[in-house]
Design a protein around this motif. Structure first.
Motif, PDB file in Angstrom:
ATOM      1  N   GLU A 242      59.255  42.714  39.653  1.00  0.00           N
ATOM      2  CA  GLU A 242      58.682  41.415  40.002  1.00  0.00           C
ATOM      3  C   GLU A 242      57.373  41.537  40.777  1.00  0.00           C
ATOM      4  N   ARG A 243      57.061  42.728  41.265  1.00  0.00           N
ATOM      5  CA  ARG A 243      55.833  42.930  42.037  1.00  0.00           C
ATOM      6  C   ARG A 243      54.616  43.149  41.156  1.00  0.00           C
ATOM      7  N   PHE A 244      54.790  43.228  39.868  1.00  0.00           N
ATOM      8  CA  PHE A 244      53.701  43.555  38.953  1.00  0.00           C
ATOM      9  C   PHE A 244      53.851  42.731  37.688  1.00  0.00           C
ATOM     10  N   ARG A 245      52.765  42.098  37.274  1.00  0.00           N
ATOM     11  CA  ARG A 245      52.819  41.346  36.013  1.00  0.00           C
ATOM     12  C   ARG A 245      51.432  41.237  35.413  1.00  0.00           C
ATOM     13  N   LEU A 246      51.399  40.910  34.155  1.00  0.00           N
ATOM     14  CA  LEU A 246      50.161  40.764  33.403  1.00  0.00           C
ATOM     15  C   LEU A 246      50.071  39.335  32.916  1.00  0.00           C
ATOM     16  N   GLU A 247      48.938  38.694  33.159  1.00  0.00           N
ATOM     17  CA  GLU A 247      48.708  37.323  32.707  1.00  0.00           C
ATOM     18  C   GLU A 247      47.433  37.295  31.874  1.00  0.00           C
TER      19      GLU A 247
ATOM     20  N   ASP B 145      51.874  31.684  42.565  1.00  0.00           N
ATOM     21  CA  ASP B 145      53.235  32.053  42.172  1.00  0.00           C
ATOM     22  C   ASP B 145      53.520  33.520  42.505  1.00  0.00           C
ATOM     23  N   MET B 146      52.555  34.378  42.234  1.00  0.00           N
ATOM     24  CA  MET B 146      52.740  35.807  42.518  1.00  0.00           C
ATOM     25  C   MET B 146      52.850  36.049  44.017  1.00  0.00           C
ATOM     26  N   VAL B 147      52.037  35.368  44.800  1.00  0.00           N
ATOM     27  CA  VAL B 147      52.100  35.514  46.258  1.00  0.00           C
ATOM     28  C   VAL B 147      53.473  35.096  46.772  1.00  0.00           C
TER      29      VAL B 147
ATOM     30  N   ALA C 274      58.645  36.683  49.007  1.00  0.00           N
ATOM     31  CA  ALA C 274      60.102  36.564  48.975  1.00  0.00           C
ATOM     32  C   ALA C 274      60.763  37.948  48.873  1.00  0.00           C
ATOM     33  N   LEU C 275      60.116  38.877  48.183  1.00  0.00           N
ATOM     34  CA  LEU C 275      60.663  40.227  48.059  1.00  0.00           C
ATOM     35  C   LEU C 275      60.556  41.008  49.366  1.00  0.00           C
TER      36      LEU C 275
END
Length: 71
Positions: A23-28, A44-46, A51-52
């Protein structure tokens, strides 16, 4: 885009092996003309990373100590 996707896939696998949550890494895929979508994705990423909480990775000293204890 294909190179970015390939690198994303490899890095995601490597981060998982390191014990970092997916969940700490994603591609948009966001166009330069989609400012609202970019803002939403960043916010959303922040929220997800907050939360993690902080990373809880083992330090090299802890890893070494475990290896010595096992041997």
């Amino acid at each position: 885009n294909y190179k970015a996707l390939r690198r994303y896939t490899l890095l995601r696998r490597m981060l998982k092996d390191m014990g970092i949550e997916e969940e700490r890494f994603r591609l948009e895929w966001i166009s330069a003309s989609e400012a609202d979508r970019l803002r939403t994705a960043v916010n959303d990423m922040v929220e997800k990373v907050r939360a993690l909480g902080p990373l809880r990775l083992e330090t090299p000293r802890e890893v070494f100590a475990e290896e010595v204890a096992v041997a």
